[in-house]
Design an enzyme around this catalytic site. Structure first.
Site, PDB file in Angstrom:
ATOM      1  N   HIS A  44    -114.067 -69.439 -83.221  1.00  0.00           N
ATOM      2  CA  HIS A  44    -112.790 -68.729 -83.223  1.00  0.00           C
ATOM      3  C   HIS A  44    -111.756 -69.500 -84.053  1.00  0.00           C
ATOM      4  O   HIS A  44    -111.303 -70.556 -83.639  1.00  0.00           O
ATOM      5  CB  HIS A  44    -112.327 -68.581 -81.769  1.00  0.00           C
ATOM      6  CG  HIS A  44    -111.025 -67.876 -81.601  1.00  0.00           C
ATOM      7  ND1 HIS A  44    -109.878 -68.521 -81.175  1.00  0.00           N
ATOM      8  CD2 HIS A  44    -110.687 -66.573 -81.778  1.00  0.00           C
ATOM      9  CE1 HIS A  44    -108.901 -67.646 -81.096  1.00  0.00           C
ATOM     10  NE2 HIS A  44    -109.354 -66.465 -81.453  1.00  0.00           N
ATOM     11  N   HIS A  86    -103.898 -66.373 -88.970  1.00  0.00           N
ATOM     12  CA  HIS A  86    -103.962 -65.478 -87.817  1.00  0.00           C
ATOM     13  C   HIS A  86    -102.830 -64.465 -87.790  1.00  0.00           C
ATOM     14  O   HIS A  86    -103.004 -63.328 -87.371  1.00  0.00           O
ATOM     15  CB  HIS A  86    -103.949 -66.271 -86.506  1.00  0.00           C
ATOM     16  CG  HIS A  86    -104.032 -65.388 -85.300  1.00  0.00           C
ATOM     17  ND1 HIS A  86    -102.921 -64.982 -84.589  1.00  0.00           N
ATOM     18  CD2 HIS A  86    -105.088 -64.793 -84.710  1.00  0.00           C
ATOM     19  CE1 HIS A  86    -103.307 -64.183 -83.604  1.00  0.00           C
ATOM     20  NE2 HIS A  86    -104.608 -64.047 -83.655  1.00  0.00           N
TER      21      HIS A  86
HETATM   22 CA    CA Z   1    -109.264 -62.895 -84.694  1.00  0.00          CA
END
Ligand code: CA
Length: 351
Positions: A44, A86
């Site tokens: 992640h 992000h």
């Molecule tokens: Ca993502």
């Protein structure tokens, strides 16, 4: 396997009126089995538990820790480059306020789409922070310190070249797991981010269902557009993943009919872990939803987010127990994690 715990869990689930698939593998569609034979460790934002998220350093570390797939969140610059960040603003992970103090919008935020790639190259990426009375406070106190060392923003192409380069030099075949961020916002700024992302994927050879790629998005309309219009137009067939959050806009997808609709355009789902185990659950009395069973019946892979050693739900005493609940007992097909090393280690020693 952890048979004692699994049995206890099943009993608990029957008590709360839910049914769950303990034998998770049987229901996955046969054309997808090859890709999803094993539990997938999806890094992640890279090995973001150890290095600032979405830096190439964090990606290289995730690679070295044995991640099977590495995630890219994607946004666009003013001059139409796809970069790995992000958020579509820069405030929480860069020194943009110091370098370009007068470039914020009326809301005080600094938008990636207002900067060229050359300008973004002047910024330093930091471990994520929040502002409190003007002071920068680390979001995760125990992680890499904020504003230390030197990390630039990377383009999507540069990150793919890193992963493909490592694939060549190590002989492994680690995949990519890109996310198209906020397509509606990008459209309002005159950018078609989906087309831009697909063009990069195609350039680097990710264009078939069997390639080591999953393309993810929260926006169901956009995924349907990608499946129905963009992929056929570009002669591509890559797997798509519908992300699911806890907001009201996702409720319909959690029903049998809604999941059937998802399965008409997607190959997997990426749900919040809260949609699988109710966050109010207590140890030994988990409230497990039927989401994984619904998805598996339709042949959808299930890759929940986000598994963090330093942010555990109250029902799990430690990280290994959390992984056991999701991977062993409930039978999800992979997890998004900030800690690829611990997750690989768990899978290799327990599954
Ligand atoms: Ca993502």
């Amino acid at each position: 396997m952890r048979p004692v715990k699994a049995a206890g869990l099943l009993a608990t689930m029957l008590l709360v009126g839910c049914v769950v698939t303990v034998n998770d593998r049987a229901l996955v569609g046969k054309d997808r089995v090859a890709l999803w034979q094993s539990k997938l460790v999806i890094a992640h934002r890279g090995a973001s538990g150890y290095l600032p998220e979405h830096t190439l350093a964090a990606k290289a570390m995730a690679y070295a820790q044995g991640a099977h797939f590495i995630e890219q969140d994607l946004v666009m610059t003013k001059d139409d480059h796809v970069v790995v960040l992000h958020d579509y603003y820069l405030d929480s992970v860069t020194n943009v306020r110091d370098v370009f103090p007068d470039r914020s919008r009326a809301d005080g935020r600094y938008y990636v789409v207002d900067f060229t790639l050359a300008e973004l190259r002047q910024l330093a990426v930091s471990e994520r922070f929040k502002l409190s009375d003007g002071a920068k406070i680390a979001v995760f106190e125990q992680r890499f310190p904020i504003e230390k060392s030197s990390f630039p923003i990377a383009t999507f192409a540069e990150e793919i070249e890193l992963i493909q380069g490592l694939n060549q030099s190590t002989g492994r075949s680690v995949g990519i797991y890109p996310e198209i961020k906020s397509p509606a916002f990008h459209r309002s700024e005159g950018k078609d981010i989906s087309v831009a992302v697909l063009e990069v994927l195609k350039t680097y050879g990710y264009d078939e269902q069997s390639d080591r790629v999953f393309l993810q998005c929260f926006d169901a309309n956009e995924l349907q557009r990608i499946r129905g219009e963009l992929l056929p137009a570009m002669n591509m067939t890559i797997p798509l993943v519908q992300l699911l959050g806890t907001g009201p806009e996702f409720r319909a997808a959690l029903t049998p009919d809604g999941m059937k609709a998802v399965a008409s355009y997607a190959d997997g789902i990426g749900p919040s872990m809260k949609l699988i185990v109710a966050p109010g659950s207590v140890a030994g009395k988990l409230q497990i939803t039927n989401l994984v069973e619904l998805a598996h019946e339709l042949g959808l892979a299930v890759h929940p987010y986000t598994f963090r050693r330093d942010l555990l739900p109250a029902y799990a005493a430690d990280y290994a127990e959390l992984l056991g609940i999701f991977l062993d007992d409930i039978g999800v097909d992979g997890v998004f994690t900030d800690f690829p090393d611990l997750t690989v280690e768990y899978i290799e020693s327990n599954l």
